[in-house]
Design a protein around this motif. Structure first.
Motif, mmCIF file in Angstrom:
data_model
loop_
_atom_site.group_PDB
_atom_site.id
_atom_site.type_symbol
_atom_site.label_atom_id
_atom_site.label_comp_id
_atom_site.label_asym_id
_atom_site.label_seq_id
_atom_site.Cartn_x
_atom_site.Cartn_y
_atom_site.Cartn_z
ATOM 1 N N THR A 91 0.829 -1.210 0.000
ATOM 2 C CA THR A 91 0.000 0.000 0.000
ATOM 3 C C THR A 91 0.866 1.264 0.000
ATOM 4 N N ALA A 92 2.059 1.182 0.600
ATOM 5 C CA ALA A 92 2.966 2.344 0.591
ATOM 6 C C ALA A 92 3.455 2.626 -0.826
ATOM 7 N N LEU A 93 3.718 1.557 -1.594
ATOM 8 C CA LEU A 93 4.114 1.740 -2.999
ATOM 9 C C LEU A 93 2.989 2.409 -3.785
ATOM 10 N N ILE A 94 1.754 1.951 -3.551
ATOM 11 C CA ILE A 94 0.607 2.516 -4.280
ATOM 12 C C ILE A 94 0.426 3.984 -3.897
ATOM 13 N N ARG A 95 0.626 4.284 -2.614
ATOM 14 C CA ARG A 95 0.472 5.658 -2.140
ATOM 15 C C ARG A 95 1.547 6.556 -2.748
ATOM 16 N N LYS A 96 2.757 6.016 -2.896
ATOM 17 C CA LYS A 96 3.866 6.835 -3.380
ATOM 18 C C LYS A 96 3.810 7.047 -4.899
ATOM 19 N N TYR A 97 3.586 5.981 -5.636
ATOM 20 C CA TYR A 97 3.625 6.056 -7.103
ATOM 21 C C TYR A 97 2.240 6.144 -7.741
ATOM 22 N N GLY A 98 1.222 5.758 -6.994
ATOM 23 C CA GLY A 98 -0.111 5.713 -7.579
ATOM 24 C C GLY A 98 -0.415 4.392 -8.251
ATOM 25 N N PHE A 99 0.573 3.499 -8.338
ATOM 26 C CA PHE A 99 0.312 2.177 -8.898
ATOM 27 C C PHE A 99 1.412 1.217 -8.451
ATOM 28 N N LEU A 118 -0.927 4.035 -18.617
ATOM 29 C CA LEU A 118 -1.087 4.705 -17.329
ATOM 30 C C LEU A 118 -0.567 6.133 -17.450
ATOM 31 N N VAL A 119 -1.226 7.061 -16.763
ATOM 32 C CA VAL A 119 -0.758 8.449 -16.717
ATOM 33 C C VAL A 119 -0.857 8.934 -15.276
ATOM 34 N N ASP A 120 0.215 9.528 -14.779
ATOM 35 C CA ASP A 120 0.188 10.109 -13.439
ATOM 36 C C ASP A 120 -0.567 11.441 -13.514
ATOM 37 N N GLY A 121 -1.825 11.431 -13.091
ATOM 38 C CA GLY A 121 -2.663 12.631 -13.164
ATOM 39 C C GLY A 121 -2.127 13.769 -12.314
ATOM 40 N N PHE A 122 -1.462 13.459 -11.207
ATOM 41 C CA PHE A 122 -0.912 14.520 -10.352
ATOM 42 C C PHE A 122 0.275 15.185 -11.045
ATOM 43 N N ALA A 123 1.103 14.388 -11.754
ATOM 44 C CA ALA A 123 2.240 14.976 -12.482
ATOM 45 C C ALA A 123 1.722 15.843 -13.620
ATOM 46 N N ALA A 124 0.683 15.360 -14.296
ATOM 47 C CA ALA A 124 0.100 16.133 -15.392
ATOM 48 C C ALA A 124 -0.510 17.427 -14.849
ATOM 49 N N ALA A 125 -1.165 17.335 -13.701
ATOM 50 C CA ALA A 125 -1.766 18.524 -13.083
ATOM 51 C C ALA A 125 -0.678 19.527 -12.701
ATOM 52 N N GLN A 140 0.753 -8.770 -17.954
ATOM 53 C CA GLN A 140 1.231 -10.157 -18.064
ATOM 54 C C GLN A 140 0.433 -11.052 -17.116
ATOM 55 N N PRO A 141 0.124 -12.290 -17.559
ATOM 56 C CA PRO A 141 -0.476 -13.241 -16.606
ATOM 57 C C PRO A 141 0.495 -13.450 -15.433
ATOM 58 N N GLY A 142 -0.026 -13.446 -14.230
ATOM 59 C CA GLY A 142 0.833 -13.626 -13.047
ATOM 60 C C GLY A 142 1.334 -12.326 -12.460
ATOM 61 N N LYS A 143 0.979 -11.194 -13.106
ATOM 62 C CA LYS A 143 1.493 -9.896 -12.632
ATOM 63 C C LYS A 143 0.372 -8.847 -12.624
ATOM 64 N N PRO A 144 -0.534 -8.948 -11.621
ATOM 65 C CA PRO A 144 -1.626 -7.972 -11.560
ATOM 66 C C PRO A 144 -1.099 -6.555 -11.352
ATOM 67 N N LEU A 145 -1.841 -5.616 -11.917
ATOM 68 C CA LEU A 145 -1.562 -4.189 -11.754
ATOM 69 C C LEU A 145 -2.638 -3.610 -10.847
ATOM 70 N N ILE A 146 -2.222 -2.778 -9.891
ATOM 71 C CA ILE A 146 -3.219 -2.065 -9.080
ATOM 72 C C ILE A 146 -2.869 -0.590 -9.121
ATOM 73 N N PHE A 147 -3.882 0.261 -9.229
ATOM 74 C CA PHE A 147 -3.592 1.694 -9.283
ATOM 75 C C PHE A 147 -4.655 2.501 -8.566
ATOM 76 N N ASP A 148 -4.237 3.733 -8.205
ATOM 77 C CA ASP A 148 -5.072 4.697 -7.497
ATOM 78 C C ASP A 148 -5.902 5.442 -8.537
ATOM 79 N N ASN A 149 -7.176 5.137 -8.592
ATOM 80 C CA ASN A 149 -8.067 5.692 -9.612
ATOM 81 C C ASN A 149 -8.392 7.171 -9.372
ATOM 82 N N TRP A 150 -7.975 7.712 -8.234
ATOM 83 C CA TRP A 150 -8.171 9.141 -7.982
ATOM 84 C C TRP A 150 -6.964 9.933 -8.483
ATOM 85 N N ARG A 151 -5.889 9.231 -8.810
ATOM 86 C CA ARG A 151 -4.675 9.922 -9.250
ATOM 87 C C ARG A 151 -4.224 9.484 -10.639
ATOM 88 N N VAL A 152 -4.229 8.194 -10.887
ATOM 89 C CA VAL A 152 -3.643 7.644 -12.109
ATOM 90 C C VAL A 152 -4.745 7.337 -13.124
#
Ligand SMILES: [Fe+2]
Ligand SMILES: [Zn+2]
Length: 414
Positions: free
Chosen positions: A167-175, A258-265, A358-370
């Motif tokens: 969760t710290a990785l998701i908080r820091k990078y957004g994904f 993927l796009v970092d919405g905070f970086a774009a903002a 990739q199969p075996g490598k789920p992606l999770i991202f912060d939908n409020w940011r990314v």
């Protein structure tokens, strides 16, 4: 809405980048004055008496505040008599005897903290941490010197520390990616539920689909989808989203975007502050009406860039052309919104980062940011995933990284 001069009423915009320090706070101790406590207010830079009603409302004793849940157990406004009979200062706090015989004890630390309103507790409340902004180039470097935010499945499944790191990785990078997950819906759902229960929508809860038009939504086709955030038609859009590609047969394409919405903002704010102000203020409505008997719309108006009204922090990007309904500005101002939207869309394209799931490598991202999207594809793709609500994610992030005791302490120190 913009005023006649086209000026934004929003005073300040802050793109979160690093957790605000609460270290250099004033440590002036509370004082006993006129049979009451005075605390140092960093808002007016002086000692001010605390209202007796507030002091009684914040009694920390176990009959007033539940020791475990920190929930208030009293009906504050049912207490008629809130006069102080006596108050004495001890080593580290104040003992108060109330006129109805109730006794309270307040530590100096707690009272000191309560006077510091100018130094917001937003970081503790909203789980703000160091944010690393990125763009399409950030992760194209040598994978060994600049790896993608990735954690191993076994680490997340093994302990809450693993969930904390994830969760710290998701908080820091957004994904973040999770390596080594069995490519099955069951394992993926179990993984996602390590964070919190899955958020249901009119599409269901945990989903598992192959590309066909079983639901009335573009996501279920093989068309390309530009960068967007999901569920802008909810008052509270889905917080996290997971995608796990289980298989892709007889075809190719379907790269994920993927796009970092905070970086774009940040870039929009730096280069085009007036356009930023328009996207931060003009309400844009949204809807989901593709399913039989459903037409969902938010119960409150939101602009594209949503800020905390108190401190100006950007907290949410809502950008979904497919689901967009009315742009709520008079026609004479409409062109300005489109000009701002055009600049924003161009910046989003500049920031794109592409990766093949990739199969075996789920992606999770912060939908409020990314923001996310994909290229068109051929063949048969099977994907599974689900949403987690933002508040549940932040709760899990805070308790696994900071510990429940310290989180609760911050809650109680108003
Ligand atoms: Fe989507
Ligand atoms: Zn009490």
């Amino acid at each position: 809405m913009l005023g006649a001069a086209g000026k934004s009423p929003v005073r300040q915009h802050v793109i979160p980048q690093a957790r605000e320090s609460t270290q250099n706070q004033s440590l002036r101790r509370p004082q006993l004055q006129n049979n009451n406590v005075s605390v140092f207010s960093d808002s007016s830079n002086q000692y001010v008496p605390v209202p007796k009603r507030w002091l009684r409302d914040h009694c920390q004793c176990e009959s007033c505040i539940h020791p475990v849940t920190k929930q208030r157990l009293i009906e504050t406004f049912d207490i008629e008599d809130v006069d102080i009979r006596s108050i004495t200062q001890s080593n580290s706090g104040f003992n108060v005897l109330w006129s109805d015989g109730h006794k309270s004890y307040f530590t100096e630390d707690w009272l000191t903290r309560s006077g510091l309103k100018a130094q917001s507790r937003v970081a503790e409340r909203q789980g703000l941490t160091d944010v690393r902004l990125w763009n399409g180039k950030t992760f194209q470097a040598d994978e060994h010197t600049n790896p993608l935010p990735t954690i191993h499945y076994s680490e997340v499944m093994a302990s809450d520390e693993g969930v904390g790191a994830w969760t710290a990785l998701i908080r820091k990078y957004g994904f973040a990616y999770v390596d080594g997950c069995p490519p099955t819906p069951e394992a993926t759902q179990e993984l996602l539920e390590r964070i919190a229960f899955i958020r249901h929508t009119h599409y269901g809860g945990f989903w598992d689909f192959t590309s066909d038009l079983s639901y009335g939504d573009t996501a279920y086709t093989d068309l390309a989808i530009g960068a967007h955030t999901d569920t802008t038609y909810f008052t509270d859009p889905g917080g996290l989203q997971m995608f796990h590609m289980l298989s892709h047969e007889n075809g190719s394409g379907g790269m994920s975007l993927l796009v970092d919405g905070f970086a774009a903002a940040q870039e929009l704010l730096t280069n085009y502050p007036d356009d930023y102000a328009i996207l931060a203020t003009v309400p844009v409505h949204s809807h989901a009406s593709g399913n039989e008997g459903i037409s969902v719309q938010p119960q409150c108006t939101f602009p594209v860039l949503v800020h905390d009204p108190q401190n100006g922090h950007l907290v949410q990007v809502r950008w979904n052309t497919t689901d967009r309904a009315a742009i709520d500005t008079p026609m004479e101002y409409m062109q300005r919104w489109y000009d701002a939207g055009e600049k924003w869309a161009a910046i989003l394209r500049k920031h794109e980062y592409w990766e093949q799931l990739q199969p075996g490598k789920p992606l999770i991202f912060d939908n409020w940011r990314v923001l996310h999207g994909r290229s068109s594809f051929t063949g048969k793709r099977r994907l599974c995933g689900g949403y987690i609500s933002m508040d549940d994610f932040i709760s899990r992030f805070k308790t696994t990284n900071w510990g429940k005791d310290s989180v609760l302490k911050a809650v109680a120190q108003g």
